[in-house]
Design a protein around this motif. Structure first.
Motif: not given
Length: 173
Positions: A34-50
């Motif tokens: 919200e500070r700079d309005g940038l959206t960071h989309d890492f939903r395609a990242k693999q290997g996150v177990e929890h």
């Protein structure tokens, strides 16, 4: 035999980093700063177990369990252009443990951090990926630099205080 590794470093604006972007990457989520309005989309990242957010025992701050609300509050709490907005720990986890045991081990460590410093702590357990060592199970842990309260983020945590302040309050440096 497990090989131990633990590192700690700040997430600071002076290095061009943001807590919101860092949290999005570690949790493989889509978050908007919200500070700079940038959206960071890492939903395609693999290997996150929890992924999980842990609060200090006895603190009723349900608002902080929302990753976007938590890290946007951390960004908003700091005014300086070179502010430290979070603290990150990276911890190697024993590959000999089962996935549930690695999560429990990380959760216990994170709960200790939350209780000791009164901070909200966000963690993500990552599994090894194709090009890395198959034993490279690890956790990324992000901790707020301010105490979490029911109404938002409060005072700086003790780990963030200057020696001058600690000494004047009869605390160890």
């Amino acid at each position: 035999m497990a090989i131990y590794h633990c590192s700690m470093k700040p997430i600071a604006r002076s290095g061009g980093r943001s807590a919101v972007a860092s949290a999005a990457y570690r949790a493989a989520e889509k978050l908007t700063n919200e500070r700079d309005g940038l959206t960071h989309d890492f939903r395609a990242k693999q290997g996150v177990e929890h992924v999980e957010i842990v609060l200090p025992d006895g603190v009723d701050a349900e608002w902080a369990r929302d990753r976007s609300a938590l890290w946007n509050a951390a960004e908003k709490a700091e005014n300086r252009k070179d502010a430290r907005v979070a603290r990150e720990f990276e911890v190697a986890l024993p590959h000999e443990l089962q996935a549930s045991e690695r999560i429990a081990l990380t959760r216990a460590f994170v709960q200790e951090l939350a209780n000791r410093y009164g901070a909200a702590v966000d963690f993500a357990v990552h599994s090894p990926h194709g090009a890395s060592d198959v034993r490279n199970h690890h956790a990324h842990i992000m901790m707020t630099t301010r105490e979490v309260t029911p109404g938002g983020l409060g005072d700086k945590t003790l780990i963030e205080r200057e020696n001058k302040w600690l000494l004047s309050n009869d605390l160890p440096t």
